[in-house]
Structure formats: structure tokens, C-alpha cells
Design an enzyme around this catalytic site. Sequence first.
Site, short mmCIF file in Angstrom:
data_model
loop_
_atom_site.label_atom_id
_atom_site.label_comp_id
_atom_site.label_asym_id
_atom_site.label_seq_id
_atom_site.Cartn_x
_atom_site.Cartn_y
_atom_site.Cartn_z
N LYS A 264 -3.85 -6.38 3.26
CA LYS A 264 -4.23 -5.78 2.39
C LYS A 264 -6.37 -4.91 2.24
O LYS A 264 -6.47 -4.10 1.70
CB LYS A 264 -4.03 -5.62 1.61
CG LYS A 264 -3.83 -4.66 0.34
CD LYS A 264 -3.44 -3.67 0.37
CE LYS A 264 -2.79 -2.39 -0.56
NZ LYS A 264 -4.68 -2.15 -1.23
N GLU B 101 -9.60 2.02 3.86
CA GLU B 101 -9.43 3.30 3.00
C GLU B 101 -11.16 4.01 2.74
O GLU B 101 -11.43 5.15 2.60
CB GLU B 101 -8.86 2.68 1.98
CG GLU B 101 -8.03 3.67 1.27
CD GLU B 101 -7.41 3.26 -0.11
OE1 GLU B 101 -6.00 2.51 0.17
OE2 GLU B 101 -7.78 3.08 -0.98
N HIS C 296 -7.47 -2.98 5.04
CA HIS C 296 -6.92 -1.87 4.71
C HIS C 296 -7.85 -1.47 3.29
O HIS C 296 -8.28 0.26 4.01
CB HIS C 296 -5.50 -2.35 4.03
CG HIS C 296 -5.03 -0.62 3.66
ND1 HIS C 296 -5.36 -0.03 2.08
CD2 HIS C 296 -3.88 0.26 4.22
CE1 HIS C 296 -4.62 0.81 2.84
NE2 HIS C 296 -3.17 1.26 3.17
N ASN C 297 -7.98 -2.02 2.59
CA ASN C 297 -8.65 -1.04 1.57
C ASN C 297 -10.52 -0.72 2.08
O ASN C 297 -10.94 0.20 1.87
CB ASN C 297 -8.40 -1.86 0.12
CG ASN C 297 -7.38 -1.74 -0.04
OD1 ASN C 297 -6.48 -1.74 0.03
ND2 ASN C 297 -7.11 -1.07 -1.69
N SER D 50 0.72 -1.19 -0.09
CA SER D 50 0.45 0.21 0.27
C SER D 50 1.07 1.22 0.07
O SER D 50 2.39 1.26 0.48
CB SER D 50 -1.09 -0.83 1.37
OG SER D 50 -1.35 1.28 1.12
#
Length: 470
Positions: free
Chosen positions: A184, A191, A187-188, A130
Amino acid sequence: MAQSEIGLIGLGTMGAMLSLNIAENGFPISVFNRTTARTTEFKANAGDLADRITACETLEELVASIKSPRAIILMVPAGEIVDAQIAALRPFLDDDDMIIDAGNANFRDTQRRAADADKAGVPFLGIGVSGGEEGARFGPSIMGGGPKEAWDHVAHILTAISAKYEGTPCATWMGEGGAGHFVKAVHNGIEYADMQMIAETYGIMRDGQGMTAQQCAAVFDAWNDGVLQSYLVEISGKVSAATDDSGAPMLDIIMDKAGQKGTGRWTVIEAQHLGAPVPVIEAAVAARNLSALKSQREQGEAAYGAAPVALADGALTDDDLEQALIVGKIMCYAQGFALLNAASAEFGWDLPMPEIARVWREGCIIRSSMLNDMASALTEAPDGNLLFAPYFSDLIRRNEPSLRKTVTTALAHGLQVPALSAGLAYFDAMRTGRSTANMIQAQRDFFGAHGFERTDKDGKGFHGPWGGQL
Ligand code: 6PG
């Protein structure tokens, strides 16, 4: 020329930036791209770093130019291209040579590829990277997944090129198989939610308070000096302040249709599979989908009139919005970490919760000062909900009234706050000892004899007195 330490396939923006980062950190690298012209151009533009770059025209050449046992990073678009690239490359590799998929893969694909590699007895890593273009070039946050010994073999390179938080590398092994790509994806999802909640406060300022983009920029800049200090708040200030050549605020000329490559959606899908509630992230994904329905929204506005959006002077202050965002953000992260806990148990990963917060402190898109406090809270109680960590419960207690005021005021005026509302609803649900699910259970038992538990007796499978009343 001496053999390279590592190889990379796919010189798109991210692959190119990552290769330069690797070279700059002192690791000779061999690169290959499907179109040779791109490989040649890449090396020609690499300046001082060109000495450490071997540009290869074929996969055989790439493999021959790397030290054994080899490690080769794939930076190609997620999906079938990854499978095709692995199939093309594997025949040239020895059994102890490792392929590393560093793209934004769906963790289910990574699980499958890891299982295939395991069966074949060859090492395979799936790593989440990232930080966008700048992160790839100067230090991304790296979430590794796959066999630990495979990670250990390349950890010195991956930690060297990663972002550093006060000297600590933001690169960690998360667990076996698709663990890195799962982290990940979450995480997104976060986000998406972070971005959406910021956009909601922007909407209140723009439509509710009639503020200009420049005025919004000043508010975001001020927030970035406080508890909300983060990359996303910082860039929100920058994009709000930016103007085009004519002096028009950029924000005013950007079409209100959000794109997405799908990783936020994966988070929501996996959360549903796991029965882990992530309503703030769900609201953010839905808001992106709604934003894409531009012509229908215009049709709706023509049919029903625009929502009555103007707020009375002082109805909501900048402080109210800031505090609302603080609590919304905590709710979103609490959900994200709870989802990670659920996945860790389901897939047997033993995900390192505090480490996840630590690798997100620098390099990645959701980096923020709050993540350092989350890392501390998760060190104390790795499986605990962040809502119950003392630092965060104190922040929630102090700021929750502003979230409620912001959401109710916005809703009363037709201003859209789906993610902030979802955060408030989650908070209210999480502090309601007695919910209304007794009604659901009664309905289920009525129409399907599904049985229920009682509050006054132990045991399961009780039924109501409604038999034969259908
Ligand atoms: C990152 C980002 C990145 C992502 C883009 C676009 O961590 O660097 O998450 O990996 O691809 O932000 O994502 P969407 O197109 O889904 O918005």
C-alpha cells in the site's frame, strides 16, 4: 438478533463507508466508535442496511455480538491510536480472535504488531485499503498481509467487498507481517508520482502555453481515451472543468500548497533503506515539500523574477505532453515494482508481482488501463524490470523522444518538471552501460583507500597509484 459476521471499530469516513459496504454485501456487522453519538447516528442513517448493523456502546458489547472466532477491523488513525486500540480490545478477545488493521499504517508498525501477535499466539492482519471514500463504500482495492490462514478466514468477506476488474476481485494476500501495508505504501508513492507528473503537464499547459483550466480539461479528457486512461487523468479533467458559484475555475482559486499524510515519504525512506532507486517518487515527494514553502517561493520570485515561462506557439503539442506522460509513468511503475522486488527479497515475503498489478486495476487511486498490461508483463517476468517487457519497451521507444523534448523545452523555459526529468534521467541511466561511477570509485579510493574493481582484471580491492599524495 443473530451474531454478526465481523466487527469494525472507528466510524470515521473510511470506517463508516467500509461498514456499509460490508453490510450491503450481506454480512451482518457490529460497529463501535469512541463516541457513542457517532455510532448511533451511523446506524440511524444506514437506511435499509440498518438491519444488518449492530451498534455497540462498549467493547464488551461489540465482542459479545460477533460470531466466534471473531474478526474485528480497526479503522482508526495510524500510529499510537492503533496500539492503544489493540491494547484495549485484546483482553476481551479469545486467542483465535483476529484483529485487522485496515488503516494506512507504516509497514514497520505492522511488522512489529504482527511479531507481537505471533509471540502471543493471536492472529493479526494488516491490510492496505485504497480507493478513498467511494472505494471504501463501493469496492476498494485490498492488499492483505499477515498469517495466510488468518487471511483465508476473512478472505470471503474482503473479496466480496472489494472492487472487481472484469469480475476478478481486487483483493489479495501479499505475504506475512507488514507485506500488505508495504504494498500500500508503494501504491501511495506511485500515486504521488502519477499526480505530480500530471500536475507538471498541467503547469506546461497553464504557464507555458497560456491555456485556461477548461482547455486543460479538454486535453485531460482526450488523454483519458488513450493509453493514459486512468482514474487520476480522469479526475484531472473533472477538477480542471469545475467552476465555483461565481463561474471561476476551481483550479484557479485553490492554493498551490499540497498536503500529505506521509505515506509517499515512507516509500522513499524504505527505498533508501533498501538501496532501490525510485527517483520519480522522490521528486514527487520533494515537489510536495517545496509546494508547502509558499512564502519562500514568493520571496524568491520577488528577488529573482518569475521563471521565463512562455513557450513559442507549437513548441510542445498536446501529443508531446501525452507521450511524455506515458514514458514518465512507465519509469515510475518500473521503479515501484523494482522496489517491491527488493523488499520482497529483504523481508522474505515472496510478493506476488502480477497479482499486485491485478489488484491495482480497479478500486484504487492509481487504477489505470496500463496496469492490465503490467500484470501481463509481470506474469511473463515477475522479477524483471518493466523497462524490458516487450510491450513497454515498444511504448518507450516510440514515445521517449517526446519525453526528452518536453523536459528539455520545459527546463529551457524555467517550467518545473522534476518528476518527468527524474523519469528521463532514470531511463538514460538504465540504458548507459558505462556510467561515470569509475570516477566515484577513484575518489573513494583516493581519500579512503576503499578499493575498486577493474575492467581489465578479475577480483576486488584494487588500489590506485595515489598512495601518499594526500
Ligand atoms: C488511497 C489513498 C489514501 C491516501 C490519500 C491521501 O489509496 O485511497 O492513497 O489512502 O490517504 O490519498 O494521501 P496524502 O494525504 O498522503 O496525499
